[in-house]
Scaffold this active site. Structure first.
Site, PDB file in Angstrom:
ATOM      1  N   LYS A  40       0.840  -1.368  -0.057  1.00  0.00           N
ATOM      2  CA  LYS A  40      -0.015   0.003  -0.015  1.00  0.00           C
ATOM      3  C   LYS A  40       0.888   1.301   0.066  1.00  0.00           C
ATOM      4  O   LYS A  40       1.812   1.321   0.663  1.00  0.00           O
ATOM      5  CB  LYS A  40      -1.149   0.159   1.011  1.00  0.00           C
ATOM      6  CG  LYS A  40      -1.827  -1.239   1.463  1.00  0.00           C
ATOM      7  CD  LYS A  40      -2.509  -1.184   2.726  1.00  0.00           C
ATOM      8  CE  LYS A  40      -1.584  -1.448   3.745  1.00  0.00           C
ATOM      9  NZ  LYS A  40      -2.399  -1.745   5.153  1.00  0.00           N
ATOM     10  N   THR A  99      -7.528   9.373   8.753  1.00  0.00           N
ATOM     11  CA  THR A  99      -7.263   8.159   7.900  1.00  0.00           C
ATOM     12  C   THR A  99      -7.060   6.969   9.043  1.00  0.00           C
ATOM     13  O   THR A  99      -6.427   6.197   8.656  1.00  0.00           O
ATOM     14  CB  THR A  99      -5.917   8.487   7.261  1.00  0.00           C
ATOM     15  OG1 THR A  99      -4.811   8.982   8.348  1.00  0.00           O
ATOM     16  CG2 THR A  99      -6.156   9.534   6.420  1.00  0.00           C
ATOM     17  N   GLY A 143      -7.552   3.785  10.585  1.00  0.00           N
ATOM     18  CA  GLY A 143      -8.013   2.436  10.084  1.00  0.00           C
ATOM     19  C   GLY A 143      -8.199   2.419   8.730  1.00  0.00           C
ATOM     20  O   GLY A 143      -8.873   1.415   8.528  1.00  0.00           O
ATOM     21  N   GLY A 190      -6.095   1.007   6.743  1.00  0.00           N
ATOM     22  CA  GLY A 190      -5.446  -0.365   6.505  1.00  0.00           C
ATOM     23  C   GLY A 190      -6.229  -1.707   6.998  1.00  0.00           C
ATOM     24  O   GLY A 190      -6.442  -2.568   6.229  1.00  0.00           O
ATOM     25  N   CYS A 191      -6.697  -1.402   7.996  1.00  0.00           N
ATOM     26  CA  CYS A 191      -7.842  -2.238   8.745  1.00  0.00           C
ATOM     27  C   CYS A 191      -8.822  -2.508   7.538  1.00  0.00           C
ATOM     28  O   CYS A 191      -9.404  -3.558   7.358  1.00  0.00           O
ATOM     29  CB  CYS A 191      -8.371  -1.947  10.059  1.00  0.00           C
ATOM     30  SG  CYS A 191      -6.928  -1.707  11.150  1.00  0.00           S
TER      31      CYS A 191
END
Ligand SMILES: Nc1ncnc2c1ncn2[C@@H]1O[C@H](COP(=O)(O)OP(=O)(O)O)[C@@H](O)[C@H]1O
Ligand SMILES: Cc1ncc(COP(=O)(O)OP(=O)(O)O)c(N)n1
Length: 282
Positions: A176, A215, A217, A219-220
């Site tokens: 990412k 921003t 969370g 990635g979760c």
């Protein structure tokens, strides 16, 4: 007809932005039934983490075994695992008991800079978890730490690292690029997929940069949306179409980022809006 079931194995974030709370909200937004095995309690808000209370590894394993004795899971994701003992306990159960495609988000550090995993656990992720993982989703610092190399600074580095990480065992790797988004002027993630014949295909997933500090969370939410999408393949045993699932998951996250400023939750880096895509909000 029964529900598609996704499982998250992750830590709790009381602010609801990240961890199991984010995962369950994202699963629901993708019309997927969500189960959750808790690996750690964190004391956390949108400003940072003030404490971590790990769940003993044997009890993480007991949660998994008890759940899987009863419930058929069609896809799973791991988030914060915290310690090597927990990583090994999770690997032990998941290698014996099928849960469909497994997405590994190798959570190491929160946006606030707080460490969520120790060094032994990073080694355990590398040597034990990655070989049973179908899709690995590291951010820029996580990819560098897993490979023992410098952090990516350009899209070519993301591509090289995604391909290099395939050698550690996962079937596919999505590196990412959120940490480079401001420098690049857009958010670019790079997916490398190992083909059935051993060849590698590389796909770039690009979205406009969303100018927000909310921003928490991201990635979760992305890995949960990927696991939810993979449940369809998990019901038939087919191989997930990762390039298509990445595009879907990124649409879910993009809507969540675009709607995040309207939530007004907390005074720090607020949460992304996990359900915005499902509500049609932009
Ligand atoms: N400001 C932003 N605008 C658009 N997409 C973003 C932005 N920040 C992060 N993303 C996307 O969110 C996802 C997770 O971002 P990243 O920050 O790289 O990981 P993590 O949340 O695990 O640290 C990636 O798909 C990334 O491209
Ligand atoms: C309990 C818990 N798990 C994971 C994280 C990190 O989540 P992530 O999606 O990477 O979000 P940011 O921390 O980058 O906002 C967490 N903070 N807590």
């Amino acid at each position: 007809m029964s529900a598609r079931v996704a499982l998250t194995v992750a830590g709790s974030d009381p602010s609801g932005g990240a961890g199991i709370q984010a995962d369950l909200a994202t699963f629901a937004g993708r019309t997927t039934y969500g189960c959750a095995v808790v690996t750690a309690l964190t004391a956390q808000n949108t400003r940072g983490v003030t404490g971590v209370h790990p769940v003993p590894a044997a009890f993480v394993a007991q949660q998994l075994e008890t759940l899987l004795d009863d419930v058929t899971v069609h896809a799973a994701k791991t988030g914060m695992l915290g310690s090597a003992d927990v990583v090994h306990a999770v690997v032990d159960v998941l290698s014996r008991r099928p849960v469909g495609p497994l997405v590994v988000d190798p959570v190491m550090v929160a946006t606030s800079g707080d460490q969520l995993i120790d060094d032994d656990a990073v080694d355990a992720v590398r040597t034990a978890l990655l070989p049973i993982c179908d899709l690995l989703t590291p951010n820029v610092p996580e990819a560098a730490r897993l490979l023992h190399v410098e952090q990516a600074r350009a899209v070519d580095d993301l591509r090289d690292q995604a391909v290099a990480l395939l050698d550690l065992g996962p079937g596919a790797v999505l590196v990412k690029g959120g940490h480079l988004a401001h420098a690049l002027g857009e958010s670019t993630d790079v997916l490398a997929v190992r083909g059935p014949g051993g060849g590698t295909s590389v796909h770039l997933s690009r979205r406009p940069l969303v100018a927000t500090s909310n921003t928490h969370g991201t990635g979760c939410t992305l890995s949960a949306a990927l696991a939810a999408g993979a449940t369809t393949a998990g019901t038939t045993g087919a191989a997930p179409d990762w390039p298509a699932l990445v595009e879907e998951a990124r649409d879910v996250l993009q809507a969540g980022l675009l709607h995040a400023d309207r939530l007004g939750v907390g005074s720090g880096n607020g949460p992304v809006s996990h359900g915005a895509y499902a509500w049609g909000e932009l």
